[in-house]
Write an enzyme that holds these catalytic residues in place. Sequence first.
Site, PDB file in Angstrom:
ATOM      1  CG  ASP A   1      -2.324   0.618   0.768  1.00  0.00           C
ATOM      2  OD1 ASP A   1      -2.306   1.775   0.297  1.00  0.00           O
ATOM      3  OD2 ASP A   1      -3.372  -0.034   0.905  1.00  0.00           O
TER       4      ASP A   1
ATOM      5  CD  GLU B   1      -9.934   3.602  -1.135  1.00  0.00           C
ATOM      6  OE1 GLU B   1     -10.858   3.946  -0.381  1.00  0.00           O
ATOM      7  OE2 GLU B   1      -8.785   3.318  -0.737  1.00  0.00           O
TER       8      GLU B   1
ATOM      9  CG  HIS C   1      -4.284   1.795  -2.328  1.00  0.00           C
ATOM     10  ND1 HIS C   1      -4.346   2.462  -1.125  1.00  0.00           N
ATOM     11  CD2 HIS C   1      -5.557   1.730  -2.785  1.00  0.00           C
ATOM     12  CE1 HIS C   1      -5.621   2.762  -0.866  1.00  0.00           C
ATOM     13  NE2 HIS C   1      -6.367   2.344  -1.865  1.00  0.00           N
TER      14      HIS C   1
HETATM   15  C1  TNX Z   1     -11.036   1.538   1.864  1.00  0.00           C
HETATM   16  S1  TNX Z   1     -11.594  -1.294   1.106  1.00  0.00           S
HETATM   17  C2  TNX Z   1      -9.912   0.915   1.349  1.00  0.00           C
HETATM   18  C3  TNX Z   1      -8.720   0.749   2.180  1.00  0.00           C
HETATM   19  C4  TNX Z   1      -8.900   1.423   3.504  1.00  0.00           C
HETATM   20  C5  TNX Z   1     -10.280   1.134   4.043  1.00  0.00           C
HETATM   21  C6  TNX Z   1     -10.520   1.657   5.425  1.00  0.00           C
HETATM   22  C7  TNX Z   1     -10.641  -0.869   0.028  1.00  0.00           C
HETATM   23  C8  TNX Z   1     -10.611  -1.737  -1.115  1.00  0.00           C
HETATM   24  N1  TNX Z   1      -9.911   0.255   0.151  1.00  0.00           N
HETATM   25  O1  TNX Z   1      -7.588   1.234   1.497  1.00  0.00           O
HETATM   26  O2  TNX Z   1      -7.911   0.944   4.366  1.00  0.00           O
HETATM   27  O3  TNX Z   1     -11.237   1.697   3.182  1.00  0.00           O
HETATM   28  O4  TNX Z   1     -11.720   1.169   5.974  1.00  0.00           O
END
Ligand code: TNX
Length: 528
Positions: A182, A317, A254
């Site tokens: 990450d 994300e 990430h």
């Molecule tokens: C969303 S769930 C994210 C993570 C974060 C999390 C915190 C996901 C696929 N991505 O990067 O840690 O929310 O709840």
Amino acid sequence: MNDQGTLTQPVLAILPRPASISYGSGNFSLTHETLIITNQETANIGKWLAGELLPGSTLQMFIDKPSSNQPAISLHLDPNDGQFGQEGYALTVAEEGIELRAATPAGIFYAAQTLKQMLPTGSTENSSWSIPAAAINDAPRFPWRGCMLDPARHFIPKAEILKYIDILALHKMNVLHLHLTDDQGWRIEIKQYPELTKVGSQRKETIIGHARNSNAYDGKPHGGFYTQDELREIVSYAAERFITVVPEIDMPGHAQAAVASYPEVGVLQEPVEVATTWGIHPYLYNPTEEVLQFLRNILDEVLAIFPSIYIHVGGDEARKDQWQASPAVQARIKELGLKDEDELQSWFLSQIGAYLESKGRRMLGWDEILEGGLPAGATVMSWRGIEGGIAAAQAHHDVVMTPQSHVYLDHYQSNDPAEPLAIGGYSPLGKTYAFETVPDVLTSDQKKHILGAQCNIWTEYIPSVEHLEYMTFPRLIALAEVVWTPEAQRDFSDFCQRLALHEPRLTEHNIRFRPVATLTQEASFPLR
Ligand code: TNX
């Protein structure tokens, strides 16, 4: 006992609750003279069971039946017996002996886990235990019963991962998903790219408090990674307990720790540090052939460590600012005949998916991989709700449900103002327990694409293993029942009753948890 726990029978704290259980009369007495009878294939399970039932005892193990009529626990593996499926079992406890039957070693292992939970909790000093006569027939509701851990945000030592594997196995879970990369840390040794751990596994400091309203940093370096040997040890420890370890290498977003290690794989080609705060960061991989090759080379090493058919490639994300602003990336979109950045992400992941497929593996990604077109053959983890899972199942793709609304164990489990800082949300035990994995809107054919569910424990706000366990337990046990027990057998108050009896077992395993008794106070707390 009937399951309501009348006076005539003890309430057995079997979690997850078996599909069917009926009680006989009498007990089996487990003593140091009890034999365990196995065949070659179940010998290891027999050995493990002996150690679990009477630690340090001289329980005798026999491969195949000895000519004695001493009381015995027999492990019967019959691959031709069709009634049990891949993971089901039957367990019979009678005064004369105990029988575990299954078609697979996994089934025998789950029978053994159930047997273990039929022993009283508490002192292990007794040399004789009594197990109530019963006949149990059991099989899981879903083939995917998972838990994701995030050692990227806060490193989780190998010993803790092994402890989690034991506790997952205790509750008949079978997938451990490790989020290994990450923005804030790269946690897997890659021999071909040593900077990934030399640089990418360390951050110089970490934000204090909630990233939403803090500018303060602790000034303390944080880091750590697993060597390939350590990961192999984790994989084989898990395999002995019928757990598959699914690795995740997150892309195209990430990626800040990777870009910090090798700026040439980023879009800007400029130095950047490993991230020190939480939230969504803009660093994406550059969608060039060289970077795809870099990722394939990494995956080659990943595949050599992890035999899992499913390989997680993230996809979540990935905000597209850098791709939008880069003339080279825009030219790439044109050259490939794509419409926009979403389609570029889909194309990028399709390349990786095809590579995985050429190696006999399958791509797994977060529900954002639906955007810009779902790559062929991809399995979707639905996290922003169940909608992504519904769309994927309707498009004939397999799905693992993991909606943040119910099974994100980094969310608050109580409104108690004394709770430790969490990322947000509110998912008390009963909410996780009530999660329904299969959406009604799906047709019966589409429903077959729902492989199961998993809980995710993101660690931005979870810096220690004690805190990690506190957030995980008992909610993970609720999820274990969601994915194992037939829907009609699920009952929250019955679950809480068993859980209260189960808590000493968690304590025996040295697990920190939020006691079920605290649930009664919930109504007195202000809403968060
Ligand atoms: C969303 S769930 C994210 C993570 C974060 C999390 C915190 C996901 C696929 N991505 O990067 O840690 O929310 O709840």
